[in-house]
Motif scaffolding. Sequence first.
Motif: not given
Length: 258
Positions: A22, A182, A195-198, A200-201
């Motif tokens: 992403p 965001e 991991n990348d999901a963390y 940008t909350q």
Amino acid sequence: MLPRPLLRSLLAAALYSAFVPPASAHFQEIIPSADVLPEGGAVNLDLVFTHPFEGGPVMDMKRPASVGVFAGGKSNDLTDRLVPASTDGATTWKLSYDLPEPGAAIFHVTPQPYWEPSEGKYIVHYAKVVVDSFASGEGWDEMVGLPVEIRPLTQPTAVWTGNIFSGVVTKAGKPVPFAKVEVEFINDKGIKAPNDAYITQVIKADANGTFNYAMPTAGWWGFAALLEADQPMKSPEGQDVPVEEGALIWVNAKPMGQ
């Protein structure tokens, strides 16, 4: 039944998009040297367009369309005070301002549209930050009148780590139901994301445009409500493309007991 070559092409495209990472979130920073001035005085602000958690890359910023401060019920234009700077080889901006009177000063920036070719859109982030002179606790919830803007429901200059920050996403002064917000941390601590999901909350506002978020560590946190502008703009190739309007507010969480 689709022709086999076309089927292979569609499958390849689907697999490609499934594994493309992403795009990193862009955040317009407007960070003061202090969010509270117990004795008033001067404050310095840094304006940087970057990916805060990852520490970059820093994007070149054209001279902002406008920079101002809202204090005491009045708005003052500070655009002529901007001084060019450089961060990691990219153009950034600085300014200084004196706050001799008690009360909240809300600094805000309207950048020039930034063309992001990887996303096929322009980005305009209307960012603001509150600086409280003489720790007055007054005026922090005033609205500047930006096209898209977050109204704080929590005093942003008196937040402990772990406190919940609440705000209302607005467009043209009206709440935006279920707006996407965001959240990123200016990661000057070298925190590693699982991991990348963390990085940008992502949270959603409720039906009244209100969102809530508890900041888990001390430092600067950016809240960016991303909305699509009513009118497109022309891309460098002359095509109509969407414009991402971001309503940003920066909040500094302080550690308790230090």
